[in-house]
Design a protein around this motif. Structure first.
Motif, PDB file in Angstrom:
ATOM      1  N   UNK A 133      53.568   3.364  29.405  1.00 30.48           N
ATOM      2  CA  UNK A 133      54.234   3.634  28.120  1.00 30.48           C
ATOM      3  C   UNK A 133      53.865   5.029  27.614  1.00 30.48           C
ATOM      4  N   UNK A 134      52.574   5.321  27.661  1.00 31.50           N
ATOM      5  CA  UNK A 134      52.104   6.616  27.168  1.00 31.50           C
ATOM      6  C   UNK A 134      52.744   7.751  27.967  1.00 31.50           C
ATOM      7  N   UNK A 135      52.858   7.536  29.279  1.00 30.02           N
ATOM      8  CA  UNK A 135      53.425   8.565  30.154  1.00 30.02           C
ATOM      9  C   UNK A 135      54.871   8.851  29.777  1.00 30.02           C
ATOM     10  N   UNK A 136      55.637   7.775  29.601  1.00 28.02           N
ATOM     11  CA  UNK A 136      57.062   7.935  29.285  1.00 28.02           C
ATOM     12  C   UNK A 136      57.231   8.477  27.861  1.00 28.02           C
ATOM     13  N   UNK A 137      56.384   7.994  26.972  1.00 25.23           N
ATOM     14  CA  UNK A 137      56.427   8.434  25.573  1.00 25.23           C
ATOM     15  C   UNK A 137      56.174   9.937  25.471  1.00 25.23           C
ATOM     16  N   UNK A 160      55.538  -1.142  17.056  1.00 21.84           N
ATOM     17  CA  UNK A 160      55.292  -0.284  18.212  1.00 21.84           C
ATOM     18  C   UNK A 160      56.455  -0.398  19.202  1.00 21.84           C
ATOM     19  N   UNK A 161      56.936  -1.624  19.376  1.00 23.11           N
ATOM     20  CA  UNK A 161      58.083  -1.848  20.255  1.00 23.11           C
ATOM     21  C   UNK A 161      59.302  -1.084  19.763  1.00 23.11           C
ATOM     22  N   UNK A 162      59.520  -1.119  18.452  1.00 19.97           N
ATOM     23  CA  UNK A 162      60.666  -0.394  17.880  1.00 19.97           C
ATOM     24  C   UNK A 162      60.530   1.110  18.101  1.00 19.97           C
ATOM     25  N   UNK A 163      59.298   1.606  17.956  1.00 18.71           N
ATOM     26  CA  UNK A 163      59.065   3.036  18.189  1.00 18.71           C
ATOM     27  C   UNK A 163      59.411   3.399  19.631  1.00 18.71           C
ATOM     28  N   UNK A 164      58.978   2.555  20.556  1.00 19.51           N
ATOM     29  CA  UNK A 164      59.239   2.833  21.969  1.00 19.51           C
ATOM     30  C   UNK A 164      60.742   2.785  22.254  1.00 19.51           C
ATOM     31  N   UNK A 165      61.426   1.801  21.645  1.00 13.36           N
ATOM     32  CA  UNK A 165      62.882   1.717  21.837  1.00 13.36           C
ATOM     33  C   UNK A 165      63.547   2.992  21.298  1.00 13.36           C
ATOM     34  N   UNK A 166      63.077   3.434  20.140  1.00 17.48           N
ATOM     35  CA  UNK A 166      63.639   4.653  19.534  1.00 17.48           C
ATOM     36  C   UNK A 166      63.445   5.853  20.467  1.00 17.48           C
ATOM     37  N   UNK A 167      62.228   5.970  20.988  1.00 16.52           N
ATOM     38  CA  UNK A 167      61.944   7.119  21.878  1.00 16.52           C
ATOM     39  C   UNK A 167      62.812   7.050  23.131  1.00 16.52           C
TER      40      UNK A 167
END
Lengths: 396, 325
Positions: free
Chosen positions: B250-254, B288-295
């Motif tokens: 996740x961190x890598x993709x983020x 956190x899930x929403x943040x990842x979806x947004x990114x």
């Protein structure tokens, strides 16, 4: 002040002054509540937080300081819990920390708080917490596995002398191993055959394979040595497999009311439950908690709520008694401290920081016999079983 | 961004990150965690961002690093430098073993193989309770000292001193990884990512290059795991579980694929956001899930790419203004 606020203030400070932000917290005392608010044991954490909040709101202030509560979410993960407590210690210095029931988390947090010179009380079950891994800063409110097994298994065996064969289901970590070891000791002492054991991990949610193994061993008594949602799931599956009709079942470490509410009377009827707390206890300390919980939340207190209430209250009372939050003064006050608690008279042992309190054996009753919606069980017995510091291997 | 930047500038940038981070954050512990997870993300980025290999096995390297370093500190007390170097070597060895088998397959099968190796590692650690502590984790880990014979001995007991150690290691690894990805080896890795068949056709031993990059990734990730164990003074079993692999991924993709700077950014955004959301709401993982979806939806190149685009737009706007009479 939250992490992002601090981050933003830090940015502004760094840009403007080249110096870190400073926060002012005059006349305010923070009690840090360590709980699993997310992850596998999140349901426990949500109830636990309610209990801690009740104690803090009830007191309002301690030694002239307004009480403030900060919840540290362990994410049901020992590493993350320890890291967050370390970060808090690093930011605010040694303070008061309350909570966690996961022994692995309690061990890690206990070491971090001790290294920093704070005070920590937890509800973990593993004997090591007040045994080999004890330290001068770590207190434990709940009865350890030794007390839980002795206070629940012995009365069951006495009530059913026909029990000759026993099977156990155990979570494979420090808590489970300690439960199993104590259970084996009692069984050996009573001359009862331990016909088998199934280990599972903290991540398991499906227990039918273990239940089938237990069924195949044909025991007279099945002992569940896990806790929380895993204990409830394994009990549910054992009843679904029809084991309740073929053998006695004992869940040594239940959450009391919480467990029975989730299982319902159909499942809990005729099953033995060990419990750290039972809301029908008549002690004055418990009656006031029951009244408070009813008034504030409109419900009966369960184990997570009650244990966090009591642990938080112990710390608040210690702050009041010492007139401040100095960790050394708090520790000195707590040595041998005796009070009217939610399980009756409770005493903090000076030699290993174990709170000596009652542990209950309950027998689930059928729906027709319930006096009210929360009257799931009768108290069969209650008692205090604790190892001395020397026997537990505690050298503070 | 920074593709033709001299290494000295990268050194200054890494130094600035390590120097400024504690000023922006509430504790040295969080700053330490960001840097050490930044290292783990760099390890993951070498595989995914630069070579196109999606590995779910990063926790195997991270957790192994924790255990190796923890056990060495408990039983051997070799000092910080030998402990970390041996841990990196062992991490590289494990990664080579995984790589040799995993690269025999591509696509979904490769991913499943890395996942299978990670699960294998998890259950070995779980069952080897007398060695690893099992579900309780490995307790009583001490931070080894840095001894320079006849000169000085540095202890890392305080949060500040351990942050300084982590910061120094971060700077060295950051610069070395910048050097690596800009080297001919890095160019070949990018070629493999863009078109593996063509890279093979023009004579590169693709399998060997993949194993080499696995070794680098395993080594750096094991180093991060070792530092994490020393930071916590214990090694939890969760260091080697699937969630840790997912978190690093996740961190890598983020942060952004194919960016060493993005690796640190991904670690920082993930950890600061996690702490911030956890203080807002008990069910913070939804946020956190929403943040990842947004990114994923609106910042497909990750945070670093979005920042690059933003800087480019600002720069272009300035140029436009400068050209106006």
């Amino acid at each position: 002040m939250n992490t992002l606020s601090k981050f933003l203030i830090g940015c502004a400070s760094a840009v403007a002054l080249g110096a870190p932000a400073v926060q002012a917290e005059d006349k305010e005392l923070t009690i840090n509540i360590v709980a699993s608010m997310s992850g596998a044991f999140a349901n426990f954490g949500l109830q636990a937080e309610k209990g801690a909040r009740l104690a803090i709101e009830e007191a309002g202030e301690a030694a002239g300081m307004t009480l403030n509560m900060v919840v540290i979410d362990t994410e049901s993960n020992a590493g993350k819990g320890a890291r967050k407590v370390q970060a808090d210690l690093s930011e605010h210095g040694p303070g008061i920390y309350v909570g966690t029931t996961l022994s692995s988390t309690a061990l890690a947090v206990g070491q971090a708080v001790h290294d920093a010179g704070g005070v920590y009380i937890n509800g973990g079950g593993a004997d090591e917490l007040t045994g080999e891994k004890c330290n001068a800063s770590m207190y434990r409110w709940s009865a350890p596995t030794y007390g839980a097994v002795n206070a629940s298994l012995r009365p069951v065996l006495e009530a059913h002398p026909d029990i000759k064969r026993v099977y156990t289901i155990t979570p494979q970590y420090v808590f489970g191993e300690a439960m199993l070891s104590n259970a084996k000791t009692v069984l050996e002492e009573q001359g009862i055959e331990h016909v088998g054991n199934s280990y599972h991990s903290l991540k398991d949610k499906e227990f039918s394979g273990f239940i089938a193994q237990a069924q195949a061993a044909n025991p007279d008594l099945l002992i569940l040595l896990n806790f929380g949602s895993q204990a409830a799931a394994s009990m549910q599956q054992a009843v679904n497999f029809g084991l309740k009709d073929r053998m006695k079942i004992l869940m040594v470490w239940s959450s009391g009311l919480d467990t029975m509410q989730s299982l319902g009377s159909d499942v809990s009827d005729g099953v033995y439950f060990g419990a750290q707390y039972w809301h029908e206890e008549e002690a004055a300390g418990n009656q006031s908690l029951v009244a408070l919980t009813q008034a504030k939340l409109g419900e009966a207190p369960n184990y997570p709520l009650a244990s966090y209430y009591q642990m938080t209250k112990i710390m608040i009372d210690a702050v009041n008694a010492t007139g401040g939050a100095d960790p050394d003064a708090l520790k000195a006050h707590l040595a041998g401290y005796s009070y009217d608690g939610i399980t009756g008279t409770e005493t903090v042992a000076a030699d290993n920081n174990q709170v000596e309190k009652n542990f209950y054996l309950l027998l689930g009753k059928d729906a027709a016999s319930k006096a009210d919606e929360n009257d799931f069980a009768d108290v069969v017995s209650k008692g205090k079983f604790f190892l001395s510091a020397a026997d537990a291997g505690c050298v503070k | 961004m920074l593709t033709k930047t001299p290494l000295f500038v990268h050194f200054l940038a890494a130094f600035a990150i390590a120097a400024v981070l504690p000023m922006l954050l509430p504790s040295y512990v969080l700053a330490t965690e960001i840097l050490l997870f930044g290292l783990a993300v760099i390890g993951c980025n070498l595989l995914l961002g630069y070579t196109g290999l999606l590995s779910f096995g990063q926790a195997l390297f991270f957790g192994s690093g924790s255990y190796f370093a923890g056990l060495m500190s408990i039983h051997l007390n070799l000092g910080i430098v030998p402990t970390l170097l041996i841990t990196m070597a062992l991490g590289a060895l494990i990664a080579i073993l995984v790589g040799v088998f995993a690269i025999r397959r591509a696509g979904i099968y490769f991913i499943m193989l890395t996942l299978a190796f990670a699960q294998l590692g998890y259950y070995i650690a779980f069952l080897a309770e007398p060695i690893t502590g099992g579900e309780d984790g490995l307790l009583d880990i001490q931070r080894p000292a840095l001894s320079i014979p006849f000169v000085a001995k540095f202890e890392f007991d305080s949060d500040f001193s351990f942050y300084a150690l982590t910061g120094a290691i971060f700077i060295v690894v950051f610069v070395l990884m910048q050097r690596l990805v800009k080297s001919p080896l890095g160019t070949v890795l990018t070629a493999i990512k863009q078109n593996e068949a063509r890279a093979e056709a023009i004579g590169y031993n693709v399998k060997l290059y993949k194993i080499v990059v696995f070794a680098f990734s395993g080594s750096v990730t094991a180093l991060a795991g070792a530092l994490y164990a020393f930071m916590l003074k214990f090694a939890p079993l969760s260091n080697i579980d699937l969630e840790t692999s997912s978190q690093i991924l996740f961190m890598t993709i983020l942060g952004g694929l194919g960016s060493i700077y993005g690796s640190v950014l991904g670690s920082a955004v993930f950890l600061v956001a996690s702490d911030f959301f956890a203080e807002l709401w008990p069910r913070w993982m939804i946020l956190l899930g929403l943040l990842l979806i947004f990114v994923m939806l609106y910042m497909p190149g990750g945070v670093s790419k979005s920042l690059e685009d933003l800087f480019a737009k600002i720069s272009a706007a300035k140029d436009q203004r400068g050209k106006k009479p």
